[in-house]
Each structure stands twice: as C-alpha cells, then as structure tokens.
Design a protein around this motif. Structure first.
Motif, PDB file in Angstrom:
ATOM      1  N   PRO A  42      36.595  34.033  94.774  1.00  0.00           N
ATOM      2  CA  PRO A  42      36.705  32.656  94.271  1.00  0.00           C
ATOM      3  C   PRO A  42      38.163  32.183  94.160  1.00  0.00           C
ATOM      4  O   PRO A  42      39.068  32.967  93.857  1.00  0.00           O
ATOM      5  CB  PRO A  42      36.051  32.734  92.886  1.00  0.00           C
ATOM      6  N   HIS A  43      38.353  30.895  94.380  1.00  0.00           N
ATOM      7  CA  HIS A  43      39.684  30.282  94.322  1.00  0.00           C
ATOM      8  C   HIS A  43      40.410  30.626  93.022  1.00  0.00           C
ATOM      9  O   HIS A  43      41.591  30.975  93.035  1.00  0.00           O
ATOM     10  CB  HIS A  43      39.536  28.760  94.467  1.00  0.00           C
ATOM     11  N   ASP A  44      39.696  30.535  91.907  1.00  0.00           N
ATOM     12  CA  ASP A  44      40.358  30.801  90.626  1.00  0.00           C
ATOM     13  C   ASP A  44      40.701  32.266  90.439  1.00  0.00           C
ATOM     14  O   ASP A  44      41.583  32.611  89.658  1.00  0.00           O
ATOM     15  CB  ASP A  44      39.510  30.265  89.473  1.00  0.00           C
ATOM     16  N   MET A  45      40.048  33.152  91.189  1.00  0.00           N
ATOM     17  CA  MET A  45      40.416  34.563  91.177  1.00  0.00           C
ATOM     18  C   MET A  45      41.725  34.759  91.945  1.00  0.00           C
ATOM     19  O   MET A  45      42.543  35.614  91.589  1.00  0.00           O
ATOM     20  CB  MET A  45      39.285  35.404  91.778  1.00  0.00           C
ATOM     21  N   VAL A  46      41.942  33.951  92.982  1.00  0.00           N
ATOM     22  CA  VAL A  46      43.226  33.985  93.693  1.00  0.00           C
ATOM     23  C   VAL A  46      44.324  33.501  92.734  1.00  0.00           C
ATOM     24  O   VAL A  46      45.417  34.075  92.691  1.00  0.00           O
ATOM     25  CB  VAL A  46      43.193  33.159  94.989  1.00  0.00           C
ATOM     26  N   HIS A  47      44.024  32.455  91.951  1.00  0.00           N
ATOM     27  CA  HIS A  47      44.980  32.016  90.927  1.00  0.00           C
ATOM     28  C   HIS A  47      45.333  33.172  90.001  1.00  0.00           C
ATOM     29  O   HIS A  47      46.502  33.376  89.671  1.00  0.00           O
ATOM     30  CB  HIS A  47      44.400  30.869  90.086  1.00  0.00           C
ATOM     31  N   TYR A  48      44.325  33.905  89.569  1.00  0.00           N
ATOM     32  CA  TYR A  48      44.569  35.043  88.681  1.00  0.00           C
ATOM     33  C   TYR A  48      45.555  36.023  89.321  1.00  0.00           C
ATOM     34  O   TYR A  48      46.514  36.466  88.683  1.00  0.00           O
ATOM     35  CB  TYR A  48      43.251  35.752  88.347  1.00  0.00           C
ATOM     36  N   ALA A  49      45.331  36.373  90.584  1.00  0.00           N
ATOM     37  CA  ALA A  49      46.216  37.323  91.264  1.00  0.00           C
ATOM     38  C   ALA A  49      47.650  36.806  91.309  1.00  0.00           C
ATOM     39  O   ALA A  49      48.595  37.527  90.977  1.00  0.00           O
ATOM     40  CB  ALA A  49      45.705  37.610  92.672  1.00  0.00           C
ATOM     41  N   VAL A  50      47.821  35.555  91.706  1.00  0.00           N
ATOM     42  CA  VAL A  50      49.162  34.980  91.829  1.00  0.00           C
ATOM     43  C   VAL A  50      49.824  34.831  90.458  1.00  0.00           C
ATOM     44  O   VAL A  50      50.952  35.275  90.243  1.00  0.00           O
ATOM     45  CB  VAL A  50      49.107  33.617  92.557  1.00  0.00           C
ATOM     46  N   GLU A  51      49.121  34.228  89.516  1.00  0.00           N
ATOM     47  CA  GLU A  51      49.728  33.934  88.212  1.00  0.00           C
ATOM     48  C   GLU A  51      49.961  35.191  87.386  1.00  0.00           C
ATOM     49  O   GLU A  51      50.914  35.246  86.606  1.00  0.00           O
ATOM     50  CB  GLU A  51      48.880  32.921  87.457  1.00  0.00           C
ATOM     51  N   ARG A  99      53.525  29.387  85.980  1.00  0.00           N
ATOM     52  CA  ARG A  99      52.839  28.314  85.268  1.00  0.00           C
ATOM     53  C   ARG A  99      51.999  27.537  86.264  1.00  0.00           C
ATOM     54  O   ARG A  99      52.506  26.781  87.077  1.00  0.00           O
ATOM     55  CB  ARG A  99      53.851  27.385  84.601  1.00  0.00           C
ATOM     56  N   GLY A 100      50.713  27.753  86.195  1.00  0.00           N
ATOM     57  CA  GLY A 100      49.789  27.085  87.088  1.00  0.00           C
ATOM     58  C   GLY A 100      48.508  26.754  86.357  1.00  0.00           C
ATOM     59  O   GLY A 100      48.484  26.618  85.132  1.00  0.00           O
ATOM     60  N   PHE A 101      47.437  26.660  87.096  1.00  0.00           N
ATOM     61  CA  PHE A 101      46.135  26.275  86.566  1.00  0.00           C
ATOM     62  C   PHE A 101      45.728  27.118  85.362  1.00  0.00           C
ATOM     63  O   PHE A 101      45.333  26.589  84.316  1.00  0.00           O
ATOM     64  CB  PHE A 101      45.092  26.396  87.688  1.00  0.00           C
ATOM     65  N   LEU A 102      45.815  28.443  85.476  1.00  0.00           N
ATOM     66  CA  LEU A 102      45.328  29.294  84.394  1.00  0.00           C
ATOM     67  C   LEU A 102      46.171  29.199  83.136  1.00  0.00           C
ATOM     68  O   LEU A 102      45.640  29.279  82.028  1.00  0.00           O
ATOM     69  CB  LEU A 102      45.214  30.741  84.870  1.00  0.00           C
ATOM     70  N   SER A 103      47.463  29.007  83.268  1.00  0.00           N
ATOM     71  CA  SER A 103      48.286  28.851  82.064  1.00  0.00           C
ATOM     72  C   SER A 103      47.949  27.543  81.356  1.00  0.00           C
ATOM     73  O   SER A 103      47.960  27.477  80.123  1.00  0.00           O
ATOM     74  CB  SER A 103      49.781  28.940  82.380  1.00  0.00           C
ATOM     75  N   LEU A 104      47.626  26.511  82.117  1.00  0.00           N
ATOM     76  CA  LEU A 104      47.208  25.243  81.510  1.00  0.00           C
ATOM     77  C   LEU A 104      45.877  25.402  80.789  1.00  0.00           C
ATOM     78  O   LEU A 104      45.693  24.904  79.677  1.00  0.00           O
ATOM     79  CB  LEU A 104      47.103  24.151  82.575  1.00  0.00           C
ATOM     80  N   VAL A 105      44.944  26.105  81.411  1.00  0.00           N
ATOM     81  CA  VAL A 105      43.644  26.347  80.779  1.00  0.00           C
ATOM     82  C   VAL A 105      43.822  27.181  79.509  1.00  0.00           C
ATOM     83  O   VAL A 105      43.196  26.906  78.483  1.00  0.00           O
ATOM     84  CB  VAL A 105      42.680  27.021  81.779  1.00  0.00           C
ATOM     85  N   ALA A 106      44.691  28.181  79.559  1.00  0.00           N
ATOM     86  CA  ALA A 106      44.942  29.011  78.376  1.00  0.00           C
ATOM     87  C   ALA A 106      45.468  28.180  77.206  1.00  0.00           C
ATOM     88  O   ALA A 106      45.167  28.471  76.046  1.00  0.00           O
ATOM     89  CB  ALA A 106      45.929  30.130  78.711  1.00  0.00           C
ATOM     90  N   ARG A 107      46.218  27.132  77.530  1.00  0.00           N
ATOM     91  CA  ARG A 107      46.776  26.260  76.480  1.00  0.00           C
ATOM     92  C   ARG A 107      45.771  25.226  75.985  1.00  0.00           C
ATOM     93  O   ARG A 107      46.093  24.427  75.133  1.00  0.00           O
ATOM     94  CB  ARG A 107      48.026  25.555  76.987  1.00  0.00           C
ATOM     95  N   GLY A 108      44.558  25.212  76.567  1.00  0.00           N
ATOM     96  CA  GLY A 108      43.537  24.320  76.064  1.00  0.00           C
ATOM     97  C   GLY A 108      43.108  23.216  76.996  1.00  0.00           C
ATOM     98  O   GLY A 108      42.176  22.475  76.691  1.00  0.00           O
TER      99      GLY A 108
END
Length: 147
Positions: A36-45, A51-60
């Motif tokens: 999944p795309h968001d799993m690729v985000h996980y690998a990169v971030e 600071r990308g999609f997942l860091s924004l989600v972590a902040r709420g």
C-alpha cells in the motif's frame, strides 16, 4: 503511532491508525499491485525521519486529506512516488533514483529533501522487508507497524 494495514479482497485494503493520544482513524488504501502507498510512506519517513503524510497524521491531521502543499511535505510525497515507480518498474542505481526524484521535484517547482545513496539503500531494505511481510499476510489478515 501504530499503523495497521489489513489485506482485503476487492479494490482496497484498509489502514487503521492509532495515534499516541489514543485517537483512531481508518481509511481505504486502493490496491496498486505492490505494498500500500501509505506503507511506502512508512518506509521513507521512518528511515529519513522526514516530515510528510504520516507526521501530519501523527499530529492529528485527518488521514483522509491531501498534504498541505508545504515544500517538505511535497518533497516527501515525490520521494514516495519515486520509490513506488521503482517498485513497479525495477531497481536502478541509487544515484539514478535520486536524479529522478530531483527531476520530479524540479518539475513541480519545490525543493528536494536531502537523501543520500546510503539512505536510498536503507529505504529499499525496509521496502523489501515490508514487501515480504505483506505478501505473507492472508486475506483479512493484518500487519501492524509502529512509527
């Protein structure tokens, strides 16, 4: 933050996010023939602490949003897309991947996030591991990652 990817039949898998404050959110992840795309985000971030999609989600921020178009967020999105393209098309030398990434950022008119060949290899190793793990998840099974 925990990310639980659940493999589903049909056109989408599921992602359930549990933030450090306990808030929970679920979104559909369209299938794309690789992880999944968001799993690729996980690998990169997770490798770059970017600071990308997942860091924004972590902040709420809601996981159902697009990035805010800040330069660093867009730079991470282009890097994720570059790794996805490589996963679909085959490996290239790290310097070529970086050049492709830099070209994509330039075409969109924003700066690049610093990434070195050793970091490319670390991201690839994480993507390889995630690919093997995801392939072993049965239908309706899940894989949980912590960021």
């Amino acid at each position: 933050m925990d990310l639980t990817f659940t493999k589903r039949g049909g056109k989408s898998d599921d992602l359930t996010i549990i933030r450090a404050d306990g808030t929970r959110e679920s979104i559909a992840c369209p299938k794309q023939g690789i992880i999944p795309h968001d799993m690729v985000h996980y690998a990169v971030e997770s490798v770059l602490a970017a600071r990308g999609f997942l860091s924004l989600v972590a902040r709420g921020e809601s996981a159902a949003f697009a990035t805010t178009s800040a330069a660093d967020e867009e730079a991470v999105e282009r890097l994720v897309e570059t790794f996805q393209a490589e996963m679909w098309g085959g490996r290239v030398p790290a310097d070529d991947l970086i050049a492709t990434y830099e070209h994509a950022c330039g075409a969109r008119g924003h700066p690049v996030a610093a990434v070195a060949p050793a970091e490319v290899e670390a991201i690839r190793a994480r993507l390889d591991l995630l690919t093997r793990q995801w392939a072993s998840v049965p239908l309706n099974g899940a894989l949980t990652l912590t960021l």
